[in-house]
Scaffold this motif. Sequence first.
Motif, short mmCIF file in Angstrom:
data_model
loop_
_atom_site.label_atom_id
_atom_site.label_comp_id
_atom_site.label_asym_id
_atom_site.label_seq_id
_atom_site.Cartn_x
_atom_site.Cartn_y
_atom_site.Cartn_z
N LYS A 128 0.83 -1.20 0.00
CA LYS A 128 0.00 0.00 0.00
C LYS A 128 0.87 1.26 0.00
O LYS A 128 0.75 2.10 0.90
N PRO A 129 1.74 1.39 -0.98
CA PRO A 129 2.70 2.50 -0.98
C PRO A 129 2.07 3.88 -1.00
O PRO A 129 2.61 4.82 -0.41
N LEU A 130 0.93 4.04 -1.68
CA LEU A 130 0.28 5.35 -1.76
C LEU A 130 -0.33 5.79 -0.44
O LEU A 130 -0.54 6.98 -0.20
N HIS A 131 -0.62 4.82 0.43
CA HIS A 131 -1.23 5.13 1.72
C HIS A 131 -0.24 5.00 2.88
O HIS A 131 -0.63 5.14 4.04
N TYR A 132 1.02 4.74 2.54
CA TYR A 132 2.02 4.47 3.60
C TYR A 132 2.15 5.62 4.59
O TYR A 132 2.13 5.42 5.80
N SER A 133 2.28 6.83 4.08
CA SER A 133 2.48 7.99 4.97
C SER A 133 1.28 8.28 5.85
O SER A 133 1.43 8.83 6.95
N THR A 134 0.09 7.93 5.38
CA THR A 134 -1.11 8.18 6.19
C THR A 134 -1.38 7.05 7.18
O THR A 134 -2.02 7.26 8.21
N ILE A 135 -0.88 5.84 6.87
CA ILE A 135 -1.08 4.71 7.79
C ILE A 135 0.02 4.69 8.85
O ILE A 135 -0.26 4.62 10.05
N MET A 136 1.27 4.76 8.42
CA MET A 136 2.40 4.69 9.36
C MET A 136 2.81 6.09 9.81
O MET A 136 3.91 6.57 9.53
N THR A 137 1.93 6.75 10.51
CA THR A 137 2.23 8.07 11.05
C THR A 137 3.14 7.94 12.26
O THR A 137 3.33 6.84 12.80
N GLN A 138 3.69 9.06 12.70
CA GLN A 138 4.58 9.04 13.87
C GLN A 138 3.84 8.51 15.10
O GLN A 138 4.39 7.74 15.89
N ARG A 139 2.58 8.92 15.25
CA ARG A 139 1.79 8.48 16.40
C ARG A 139 1.58 6.97 16.37
O ARG A 139 1.72 6.30 17.40
#
Length: 307
Positions: A128-139
């Motif tokens: 899911k590369p397009l959603h990576y930044s929204t799924i694996m957030t810092q929190r």
Amino acid sequence: MGKENKTYLTEFILLGLSSDHQTQILLFVVFLIVYLLTVFGNLLLILLSHIDSRLHTPMYFFLKNLSFTDLCFSTTIVPKMLLHFLVKRKTISFAGCSVQMFFFLIMGCTESSLLAVMSYDRYVAVCKPLHYSTIMTQRVCVLLVIGSWASGVFVSIVDTSFTLCLPYQGQNVIDHYFCEPPALLKLASEETYKAEMAIFAMGVIILLGPVSLILFSYCNIISTVIQIRSGQGRLKIFSTCGSHFIVVIFFYGSTIFTYMQPNSKKMNKGDKVISVFYSVITSMMNPFIYSLRNKDVKEAFKKVIRR
């Protein structure tokens, strides 16, 4: 202390890996080198992940925590082992044995959870590369690490409590090189069935659970990679995930063999050799497997050297 009596034990004698003096000297040198490599490799990876901005990503955040866990994991066991290679009387107090077992279980169980978290991170990155930044957030990353440590503490409390609540009288010789539940249960003066079942149940949670998540992640990763047309893209993903999978095989293979036996009192001498893999070798392998196979870590290291 070795005779049968009604007195509760205050110390244990560890037989170690060998009783031959020459072999012990050789093992001292080998494990000293292994420990120094473990400390150097993990500290270096922690340092690089902290100072290089290119490594400020979820993958390296988890890797930094894994390195810290490995460092503590090895330090809980190896220094005492090295001392015992040099002395005739290899003793450890009951309190010292309890503390060693408690922290060994925390670090080992936390590492088990972290390896599963890292496989999930790779699954999201590849599938899911397009959603990576929204799924694996810092929190989310912080919560996953906290959850890993919490699971380690929980399992350690359960295993340690069930192991230490048994009476230990008479025989005080542990046929092992450190205090581990399966080895300690052999000396208990009462029936150990409940303790064995509790350890087995915790093993299902902290070993089979993460392994299931890892297998799920890698099945999906392989399925996705097969569909990639670019040979270079396939190679890069397999290189990143392959290093993680090597660690998984060594760590879970040896740990499951030891802890997923319904009757832990059947632990034999061969189990001591197998336990070396998850208690000592894996902690040394992790930083070198990840760094030697990872371009970003190599570049970060070169950058530090040039300074």
